[in-house]
Design an enzyme around this catalytic site. Structure first.
Site, short mmCIF file in Angstrom:
data_model
loop_
_atom_site.label_atom_id
_atom_site.label_comp_id
_atom_site.label_asym_id
_atom_site.label_seq_id
_atom_site.Cartn_x
_atom_site.Cartn_y
_atom_site.Cartn_z
N ASP A 106 2.40 -15.75 -18.91
CA ASP A 106 2.80 -16.61 -19.10
C ASP A 106 1.32 -17.95 -20.03
OD1 ASP A 106 2.13 -18.57 -17.31
OD2 ASP A 106 3.10 -17.15 -15.72
N HIS A 121 -4.33 -10.29 -18.81
CA HIS A 121 -3.47 -9.15 -19.11
C HIS A 121 -2.43 -9.49 -20.87
CE1 HIS A 121 -3.00 -7.34 -14.93
NE2 HIS A 121 -4.03 -7.16 -15.55
N CYS A 161 3.39 -7.91 -40.06
CA CYS A 161 1.17 -8.33 -40.60
C CYS A 161 1.98 -8.80 -41.62
CB CYS A 161 0.49 -7.86 -40.08
SG CYS A 161 -0.52 -8.66 -40.56
N CYS A 164 -1.45 -6.49 -43.48
CA CYS A 164 -1.04 -5.65 -44.27
C CYS A 164 -0.23 -4.63 -44.02
CB CYS A 164 -1.79 -4.66 -43.11
SG CYS A 164 -1.67 -4.69 -41.22
N THR A 202 -0.41 -12.83 -5.80
CA THR A 202 -0.50 -11.03 -6.63
C THR A 202 -0.72 -10.10 -5.22
OG1 THR A 202 -1.93 -10.05 -7.96
CG2 THR A 202 -3.52 -11.41 -6.06
N SER A 203 0.13 -9.15 -5.57
CA SER A 203 0.15 -7.98 -4.99
C SER A 203 -0.73 -7.28 -4.67
CB SER A 203 1.67 -7.58 -5.28
OG SER A 203 0.86 -6.81 -6.49
N ASN A 227 -0.01 -16.59 -0.19
CA ASN A 227 0.96 -15.89 -0.03
C ASN A 227 1.49 -15.90 1.36
OD1 ASN A 227 2.42 -13.43 -1.05
ND2 ASN A 227 0.12 -12.91 -2.09
N PRO A 228 2.94 -15.77 0.58
CA PRO A 228 4.19 -15.31 1.33
C PRO A 228 4.15 -14.14 2.40
CG PRO A 228 5.44 -15.86 -0.69
CD PRO A 228 4.14 -15.80 -0.82
P1 OAD Z 1 3.66 -8.79 -8.68
O1 OAD Z 1 4.96 -9.14 -8.85
O2 OAD Z 1 2.96 -7.39 -7.84
O3 OAD Z 1 2.75 -9.81 -6.65
C1 OAD Z 1 3.66 -10.89 -6.95
C2 OAD Z 1 3.00 -11.20 -5.48
O4 OAD Z 1 3.52 -12.82 -5.48
C3 OAD Z 1 3.52 -10.72 -4.27
O5 OAD Z 1 2.60 -10.58 -3.07
C4 OAD Z 1 4.07 -12.06 -3.52
O6 OAD Z 1 4.15 -12.48 -2.48
C5 OAD Z 1 3.88 -13.08 -3.90
N1 OAD Z 1 4.73 -14.09 -4.12
C6 OAD Z 1 5.96 -14.25 -4.59
N2 OAD Z 1 6.49 -15.97 -4.31
C7 OAD Z 1 4.75 -16.74 -4.33
C8 OAD Z 1 5.02 -17.89 -4.41
N3 OAD Z 1 5.59 -19.10 -4.99
N4 OAD Z 1 4.19 -18.59 -4.11
C9 OAD Z 1 2.66 -17.49 -3.84
N5 OAD Z 1 3.15 -16.02 -4.00
C10 OAD Z 1 4.28 -15.55 -3.96
O7 OAD Z 1 2.87 -10.02 -9.46
P2 OAD Z 1 0.66 -9.29 -9.45
O8 OAD Z 1 0.26 -9.11 -8.73
O9 OAD Z 1 0.79 -10.78 -10.19
O10 OAD Z 1 0.83 -6.11 -15.51
O11 OAD Z 1 1.54 -7.95 -11.03
C11 OAD Z 1 0.57 -7.50 -11.18
C12 OAD Z 1 0.18 -7.08 -12.83
O12 OAD Z 1 1.71 -5.40 -12.32
C13 OAD Z 1 1.04 -8.02 -13.57
O13 OAD Z 1 0.04 -9.04 -14.42
C14 OAD Z 1 1.80 -7.26 -14.54
C15 OAD Z 1 2.39 -5.75 -13.37
O14 OAD Z 1 2.35 -4.77 -13.96
C16 OAD Z 1 0.88 -6.45 -16.45
O15 OAD Z 1 2.11 -6.33 -17.77
C17 OAD Z 1 -0.09 -5.77 -17.02
#
Ligand code: OAD
Length: 263
Positions: A106, A121, A161, A164, A202-203, A227-228
């Protein structure tokens, strides 16, 4: 206890000369953008990544993949940055040597005022020609503004495109694809050089992005997590702040620079 942890994290942040903020889908959750792996609301609980987020899927059904990305882009276009994004933009103004790295596709960091976030990404807003990775896609239509048709599951043919006539593909990294090299190199360099790395929402299970906090920790930085939920990164972190980005980050930034709002 949480107050003690917040204050300790604020001291580290407030005295740092180089800060890296690494964000994942959780930073945008409170803006209404779904995460990928959260329970029933995460995108990967509702949609099949193999049919929507791979090069093979685009080859097999480009209209489905393009339509899904247009639906996501429409949701993001309607969303607004939340106080977490704004707090991160404030960190960048307070600590000149700071870098924001995001896994998100985003544009909410940019709209909150963050300069030049590193998009590991890719971006929903940077489609490109399938024929040549470095070839910017010039085409009529849907890369800017509100997409014409936002509901999920609708097939929308991708544009062609202008130079091309090959198909234009979403500018996001799909499963099985390498990360953009320049972005990954810049991210690793920033992680090696920082004093504090703040990992938010992030997870920590998708690599190589999940290596970045580990690289920073190995290089001597203090890693702070917001992270919660617990994540595999907990053990790497000096401090784990359990809470949401929109709540914790403004409090952290206020405490780091003693902006209590009191007279
Ligand atoms: P995930 O959906 O795997 O994890 C989201 C994390 O955010 C979790 O650990 C939640 O506990 C946490 N979370 C949820 N709500 C929250 C809040 N309000 N404040 C803080 N944390 C919160 O997302 P990502 O780790 O970003 O890749 O995923 C990594 C990648 O996996 C993404 O970029 C995407 C996906 O497949 C691609 O598309 C290449």
């Amino acid at each position: 206890m949480e107050g003690v942890l917040l204050r300790r994290a604020a001291q580290l942040l407030g005295s740092a000369r180089r800060v890296v903020v690494l964000t994942g889908a959780g930073i945008s959750a409170e803006s209404g953008v779904p995460t990928f792996r959260d329970g029933l609301t995460g995108l990967w609980a509702r949609f099949d990544a193999q049919r929507l987020a791979t090069a093979e899927a685009f080859h097999a059904d480009p209209d489905l993949v393009w339509g899904w990305c247009e639906w996501r882009r429409a949701r993001v276009s309607r969303a607004e940055p939340n106080p977490g994004h704004l707090a991160i933009a404030t960190i960048q103004t307070r600590v000149l040597g700071s870098t924001v790295i995001t896994q998100n596709v985003d544009d909410l960091h940019e709209r909150a005022g963050t300069r030049a976030p590193i998009h590991l990404h890719g971006s929903l807003f940077a489609p490109r020609c399938v024929a040549a990775a470095a070839h910017p896609a010039t085409f009529e239509g849907t890369s800017d503004g509100e997409p014409a048709q936002p509901h999920e599951g609708r097939r929308i043919p991708p544009p062609r495109c202008a130079s091309c006539a090959a198909l234009v593909r979403p500018g996001v990294v799909w499963f099985g694809e390498p990360l953009p090299e320049a972005a990954l190199t810049a991210a690793v360099e920033a992680a090696v050089a920082c004093d504090v790395l703040l990992t938010v929402g992030t997870s920590g299970v998708v690599h190589p992005a999940a290596e970045i906090p580990r690289v920073a920790a190995r290089s001597g930085a203090a890693v702070i997590q917001v992270n919660p939920q617990p994540t595999p990164l907990d053990q790497v972190c000096a401090i784990n702040l359990r809470g949401t980005a929109a709540h914790v980050l403004p409090a952290l930034v206020a405490a780091a620079w003693e902006e209590t709002g009191e007279e």
